[in-house]
Design an enzyme around this catalytic site. Structure first.
Site, PDB file in Angstrom:
ATOM      1  N   GLU A   1       5.503 -13.840 -47.267  1.00 26.17           N
ATOM      2  CA  GLU A   1       6.680 -14.341 -46.566  1.00 26.17           C
ATOM      3  C   GLU A   1       7.313 -13.262 -45.698  1.00 26.17           C
ATOM      4  O   GLU A   1       7.226 -12.067 -46.001  1.00 26.17           O
ATOM      5  CB  GLU A   1       7.730 -14.812 -47.583  1.00 26.17           C
TER       6      GLU A   1
ATOM      7  N   ASP B   1      11.052 -20.218 -56.843  1.00 31.44           N
ATOM      8  CA  ASP B   1      11.310 -19.619 -55.537  1.00 31.44           C
ATOM      9  C   ASP B   1      10.272 -19.982 -54.485  1.00 31.44           C
ATOM     10  O   ASP B   1      10.113 -19.285 -53.492  1.00 31.44           O
ATOM     11  CB  ASP B   1      11.422 -18.100 -55.663  1.00 31.44           C
TER      12      ASP B   1
END
Length: 341
Positions: A58, A229
């Protein structure tokens, strides 16, 4: 030559040893609160994620029009079996005025610190003010940081820990008892949460789990849910969320990645900055169950990088790197090829 300051892994560890984990957690909490209170100053987008069967990589960007920050972070649950960390990260601060990077830092340690500091900051607003006992469900890399943050901010000395990995639980006791924490190793989730005021859930498994069910959660508990998450990864029974007051970092991102991905799109939540600003309530009664559905957000990384830069500036903990090509004539990049090596 344009200089970019670097805080690498060794010097990050030296800084933490020099100043002390709890002092750094306290400072991070102050920087986090300061930045969250100026929420409207920041550009905000959900993080950019590349998901595979192995894990996720990410990028997490934000800017306040003076500084730009971005963090690179991965999450690979199978890594520990290969002797690798589940999560690694590094981050960059850049000057918005000219686009040049001014500070680069390792962020595996720093992310663990900022995640814990943010958890404790949220719990300050959401947990009962007389909370005394903290339970950890999951004893991985985050565990010690979370425990110390809750002691720093809320004064919670008593810790109850459960994990299916007995070696991980023993690791938590080995690391925390010398620091004065009272650690009770539980044989089950029920034993761990018995009599606790705050429960932190942090499981690495990338799937829909119900680490806790609604009937296990007693009135007045604050749940710090930090393990869910990414899409498809949750820890809490949806009924817990239905019955609780849920606070998030940035709603558009948490709808994708957090516990509330299980809920309808109109399920009501509050963003933490609203609670800190007083425009929305935190805990409203002693019997209310509260949930901080934390997935990690770029503004927290921005705060952590600022704090690390400021705390180590002017010391030998920062070194410089030639990260950006900077020829004497800005239009003659080719000239760098003719300079002596």
């Amino acid at each position: 030559m344009t200089v970019t300051q670097l805080l690498d892994v060794d010097n990050m560890a030296r800084w933490i040893q020099r100043d002390g984990v709890e002092n750094i957690l306290a400072g991070l909490s102050r920087y986090l609160e300061s930045d969250l209170r100026r929420w409207q100053d920041f550009e905000k987008i959900p993080r950019l994620a590349s998901h595979t069967d192995f894990g996720v990589i990410e990028l997490m960007p934000t800017s306040d029009a003076e500084l730009f920050s971005v963090k690179y972070v991965n999450g690979h649950p199978l890594n520990p079996a290969r002797g690798l960390q589940t999560v690694t990260a590094f981050g960059v601060l850049a000057d918005v005025d000219n686009g040049y990077p001014v500070f680069v830092a390792e962020m595996s340690l720093l992310t663990a610190l900022r995640t814990a500091a943010l958890s404790a900051l949220a719990a300050r607003e959401l947990a009962q003010p007389d909370a005394q006992v903290h339970a950890l469900i999951g004893a991985g890399s985050q565990a010690e940081f979370q425990a110390l943050a809750f002691r720093t901010v809320l004064g919670l000395e008593q810790l109850r820990v459960f994990d299916i990995d007995s070696l991980a639980v023993e690791k938590v006791r080995r690391n925390l008892e010398p620091l004065g924490m009272h650690v009770h190793i539980a044989e089950s989730v029920d034993e761990a949460i018995d009599g606790t005021d705050v429960v932190t859930t942090c499981i690495a498994d990338k799937s829909h789990l119900s680490v806790l069910t609604a009937d296990q959660v007693r009135p007045g508990t604050h749940l710090n849910a930090i393990g869910g998450d990414c899409p498809g990864k949750t820890e809490l029974d949806p009924q817990i969320l239905e019955d609780a007051r849920v606070v998030v970092e940035f709603e558009p991102q948490t709808r994708i990645e957090g516990e509330i991905q299980q809920m309808p799109r109109d399920f009501p939540v509050t963003e933490l900055w609203e609670v800190l600003e007083g425009t929305a309530p935190g805990r409203v009664s002693a019997h209310e169950v509260t949930v901080f559905d934390s997935v990690g957000f770029a503004i927290a990384d921005f705060s952590a990088l600022r704090f690390a830069r400021d705390a180590t500036e002017g010391t030998d903990l920062q070194t410089w790197i030639g990260l950006v090509a900077d020829p004497d004539d800005p239009k003659d990049l080719f000239s760098l090829l003719s300079q002596p090596s």
